[in-house]
Every structure is written in C-alpha cells, then in structure tokens.
Design an enzyme around this catalytic site. Sequence first.
Site, PDB file in Angstrom:
ATOM      1  N   GLU A 176      -5.527  -8.107  -0.435  1.00  0.00           N
ATOM      2  CA  GLU A 176      -6.219  -7.937   0.843  1.00  0.00           C
ATOM      3  C   GLU A 176      -7.703  -7.688   0.630  1.00  0.00           C
ATOM      4  OE1 GLU A 176      -4.747  -5.087   3.603  1.00  0.00           O
ATOM      5  OE2 GLU A 176      -2.642  -5.676   3.374  1.00  0.00           O
ATOM      6  N   GLU A 183       0.788  -1.233   0.000  1.00  0.00           N
ATOM      7  CA  GLU A 183       0.000   0.000   0.000  1.00  0.00           C
ATOM      8  C   GLU A 183       0.827   1.294   0.000  1.00  0.00           C
ATOM      9  OE1 GLU A 183      -2.944  -0.226   3.103  1.00  0.00           O
ATOM     10  OE2 GLU A 183      -4.038  -1.836   2.084  1.00  0.00           O
TER      11      GLU A 183
END
Length: 305
Positions: free
Chosen positions: A244, A132
């Site tokens: 995710e 991320e």
Amino acid sequence: MFKGVNLSGAEFGSRKLPGKMYFNYIYPSTQEVQFFLDEGMNTFRLPFKWERIQNEMYGELNKKELSKIRDLVDYITQQNAYIILDVHNYARYYGKRIGDPELPIDAFSDLWAKLAAEFTNNDHVMLGLMNEPKGMETEVWLNAANAAIKSIREQGNYSTILVPGNGYTGAHSWHSNWYGTPNSEVLRHIEDPEDNYLIEAHQYFDGNSSGTSDQCVSETVGVSRLVAFTEWLQETGQKGFLGEFGVADNLVCLAALANMLEYIRNNDDAWEGWTYWSAGPWWGNYMFELPKEDTIKLEAIKGYL
C-alpha cells in the site's frame, strides 16, 4: 516486478459483519480489472473480510464469497496476471485479536488451510496473510504467521506468501519499538519450507505515515522512509513487496510518488513489486483513488509499469 493496484470494495462496511453484499460491501468487477490490465498493470491486491469468507470460527468457507473471489482469480490469472488474496482484518476477527484466548492462533491457521486448499496449482495466486497487524506482541504475530504458512504448505499450496509485520507493517517504523519488539528483529524468523515468501510493507507520505492527509512531507519522503527497510531486506537476504501507498493530486505528492517508484526500481535486488492504494467501485471522492480514466496520477504511475 509485480506492479499493480489494490481493488477495494469487499473489505468495506466493516461495522456490519458479515454484512450484506451490494449494500455494505461490493466486489470489484472484471471490467475494472481489464482497465488496469490495458494500462499495463500485472498485479491486483484483493482485500476482503475474514468474517465474510468464514462466517464462524473453524467453519466452512462461505460459498457465495468464495465464488466471487474465484471469478476474479480466474479472470486475472487467465490473462497471465497475478492476484493477491488479502485478508483485510488487522489481526482481528469479530473484534477478537489473534493469539488471545477467544481467538487462538490455530483458528487463523484453519482459515488459511481452507483458503490454500481452494487455490492450489495456480502460481499466479499470491496469499496475503493479513492486512496491517496491530495492537499485539510482535512475537505473537510471528507465531501466527508461521502457523498459517505451515497450514498453507500442508495443503500442497506452494504459492508466494506475503508476510506483513506488526504495527501496521510500516516500512518507516520497521526498526521502531512503539508497537513491541521491532519487526526488524522478529521478522528474521519466518519459517517457510518452500522459502517462497515476501515481506509486505506499507508506506504513506504524510506527516505521521497514516495516509490520512492529502499533504506530503516532501518530494523525497517516499524514498527516505523506505531506505532503512530496504537495507534490512538486503542485509537479511529477504525480498520486499510494497502493498500500500497512495497520494493525492498535487505536485509535491506526485513527485514523491515518482521518486519512490524509481527508488524501488533501482533496488530490485530487495524489492519484488508494489500495489497502489487504491481503486474500486465505491470510493467516491477518496483523495487517493486511482480512477478509471486518464489522470495525471495514473500517468505518473504508468511511467514505472
């Protein structure tokens, strides 16, 4: 498809870096791996901290940390399953941002050169460049990713590389510009001489896609938030990996989970797989945890293994 779970623990204790193993953070056990293998999973994403595997910029890899990672690599790959090495740092290192003067891009490529050299000749090891990336120009992230890919290939490592986008790599925001130039424009320009990479996206089902609420917007929210990203993959000819996603144990969320996994299965021309967030030894009462026991959540996921 690659289908599995994140095994958390080694990325815990981020306020204590590098921290003390078994006090600030912990590696998952092979017993946990085996439980999910027995349930039918074939892929494990292993988050860990850059500051722990490489204590100093441009330094050698930490042998104790490397040994823990290697133990899991050996156990998983010897059973013909896959492991994703996930540098879980949001494009930061001791609080410094990749591409800034204090943390040049070649420090990031140095990390990956050293990691890649440790895990050559094993096509069941996948390399997750960064968890991320955020708070940076998308173009800077692309340059960093391409530099890391170049370093990996120069080590003779031809493993599959997972390349995330900027802005927390949200599938729902792939075409947005709140974080900078949209990922949909910049991530067209990944350079891999082996052409062996996947675009890693993440997606949660709550109101702002942050994964901080146990409430899901609707039973179809998982699908609706993947559609534009999936169409982008199909248009560019790239392949996606959902690194995710997670839900709490309630009927709306479980339905959203099932609908999304069905959508991914039906669009296997664009998607190569997924890993649920998350399992691991230290979660406690975390709402998204996938426990080592038969639960309605695990049963819902098993329907797509």
